[in-house]
Design an enzyme around this catalytic site. Sequence first.
Site, PDB file in Angstrom:
ATOM      1  N   HIS A 158       0.832  -1.197   0.000  1.00  0.00           N
ATOM      2  CA  HIS A 158       0.000   0.000   0.000  1.00  0.00           C
ATOM      3  C   HIS A 158       0.873   1.256   0.000  1.00  0.00           C
ATOM      4  O   HIS A 158       0.482   2.290  -0.550  1.00  0.00           O
ATOM      5  CB  HIS A 158      -0.908   0.031   1.238  1.00  0.00           C
ATOM      6  CG  HIS A 158      -1.945  -1.034   1.261  1.00  0.00           C
ATOM      7  ND1 HIS A 158      -1.687  -2.292   1.745  1.00  0.00           N
ATOM      8  CD2 HIS A 158      -3.237  -1.036   0.862  1.00  0.00           C
ATOM      9  CE1 HIS A 158      -2.779  -3.030   1.656  1.00  0.00           C
ATOM     10  NE2 HIS A 158      -3.729  -2.292   1.119  1.00  0.00           N
TER      11      HIS A 158
ATOM     12  N   ASP B 134      -4.252  -5.992  -7.947  1.00  0.00           N
ATOM     13  CA  ASP B 134      -4.589  -5.301  -6.713  1.00  0.00           C
ATOM     14  C   ASP B 134      -4.808  -3.830  -7.086  1.00  0.00           C
ATOM     15  O   ASP B 134      -4.577  -3.424  -8.237  1.00  0.00           O
ATOM     16  CB  ASP B 134      -3.447  -5.460  -5.699  1.00  0.00           C
ATOM     17  CG  ASP B 134      -3.913  -5.302  -4.266  1.00  0.00           C
ATOM     18  OD1 ASP B 134      -5.008  -4.732  -4.061  1.00  0.00           O
ATOM     19  OD2 ASP B 134      -3.190  -5.725  -3.345  1.00  0.00           O
TER      20      ASP B 134
END
Length: 701
Positions: free
Chosen positions: A299, A372
């Site tokens: 992230h 993702d």
Amino acid sequence: MFKRKNTILPLLLAGVMLLGACGEKKANEVVLDQGSTPVIEAAVSEETEAPEEPESETEPMIEETETESEKTEIQIEPVEEEEPEPVEDEEKIIQKAVEDKLSEMSAEEKVWQLFIVTPEQLTGTDTVVRAGDTTRQALEDHMVGGIIYMGPNLIDRKQVKTMLGATQGFALKENDLPLFLAVDEEGGRVQRIGGKEGFDSPYISPMQEVAAKGEEAVAEAANLIGRGLYGLGFNLDFAPCADVLTNPENEVIGARSFGSDPALVSAYASLFAKKLRENNVLPTYKHFPGHGGTTEDSHEGMAVLPGTYETLSQGALVPFRNGAAEGIEFIMTGHISCPDITGDYTPASLSEPLTNGILRGDLGYDGIVITDALNMGAVTQKYSAGEAAVLALQAGNDMLLMPEDLGAAHDGVMSALQDGRLSEDRLDTSVKRILEQKYRWMYTEMNALPDDENGEYFYYIDAGKHWHFAYLDNDVPKTDFDISLLTNNEEGISYQDPNVQLIRGIDVSSHNGTIDYAAVKAAGIDFVIIRAAFRGYGEEGTLNTDTKLHENLSTALDAGLEVGVYVFSQAVNEAEAVEEAELVMKELDGIYLSLPIVFDPESIKDSEARTDDIPGEQFTRNSIAFCDTVRAAGYEPMIYCNMVWEAEMLDLSRFGDTKIWYADYENKPQTPYRYAFWQYSEEGNIPGVDDPVDLDVWLKT
């Protein structure tokens, strides 16, 4: 509640699709697995003297905006064999639907199908908690492949069901395709619904804790998640984590993993996926090639998975290899680099050697590969939205999750198609996988509904093979027939219940010419419904008696058939409906009928009709006026209708015990409501009738 098990009844949901509930524990415990970007909503001419008549009086209504596709018959094995319906038949239907859809899509439409985005990315508005005109218009302009919802979008059970249902309804209306409605619902830190106030879904512990309790605990947790999501309207869960936790310092996965044993992770991921699938929620294995051996959080930036291919083959890749072999529906590629394998730090989501080479090639995976979230730091720090989208597709991904800039990502893919960096064949390969999964999900949805309140909704397919959603009206009597006992295939039609008579019939008009009813009777046909009158569908709407009415009545009665009559109506108000009923009574002049007088207010296939724009309320009032007039004259009335009329036009709750003649050319009836006659084909060949004729059955108790 209307229940269906293992039948080909296409039923479930209304301008609103449902599918489950599971919720977020606490806001500060939720990890946005797809990135931490703030979530922000959310022809017939007018008749003169001799009116033109419809070529097929009994073709079910099709919305004017829809394009008909070729009719496909669904074949069902005889019930007495008690075997599942043959997969190859269903696959033929799915593949035919995919081929038809793919052939009619523009490159632009195909590209939009590649994206799963937040509702805020789609609409350009702040936090979305409802779906209205803004969502509808956004889907009309940009028919994305799916939408992912985060915690702020999900307030309570009723709000989510309404929002998702309306969104799905808009998609089907605009494109005849469902959306993937997605969420991250793993349990533990990553659950948007489980344990959240406003939902009735329990908090699910992290999978590491659940797995420690054994197989039954994993199955129960996954089933609770699947049932919850299904009841709300979700059909895609970005779970389970198939990551093997081999790095004790790993925090981004940690307790989200089932454990550190590749075989155990593989087995429990498979079980979790199975339980989601049983609730018709599509599972996703993530995060290929494995996030459990990394130190970094993708992230925030690049995450590195150390180890050679041989090493990872014995560890991190095991669940993905087994998932590929089992046919897992989705695999998510992580922003995880494997420099010991590729020699560089390109994340797997953008790496051709890792995604195409290992996942597609070595592991043999041919399902949907989705990235993702592309707005995560591991991607945005190095690549623009357009670059990342193109690289992801070149690497072997089929779908692109949450690009940093949706417009730029879309434009980047379109540009790559134009300059040859991406070929049309490459695009079609991904879109074909997406369409296959969507159609397969829809057919699964038709064949198995859970026995709970989700039966309030159903969906169906019309004569043009277009999908619709509808609310189930609990005020309307439901069918007493168990459709699993009905066999309808090339060998004929039958109903396996000694308490129900299946009586065969036909319906005819002057289009069928002179009919030899003795031959018809000898062929096993026991009833006929004869057209008594028709109204032209030009502006004048002249009412006419069928020229063969009296000949058909006389010869059918003489042959010993049970007889009813119908009016092909184009009434636009109650007065015209009464006029039609009175003409029939006048023509019958006291002739006894053992079957009803039917009001048939249908549209005209491939033509404009004067009734096309009549609202449902007027449509209902016309039908009631006709029935009241017939009943007052001592005859029994009946309403002819198809699934579109039942779901979207007629208020069936106002008809009391009035019988229904239901038209539906699918393999089995799709209606959840009570009916007496079923018109199941317009292509019957019956001795005594020269041309193809409509076939009906009367299920008589």
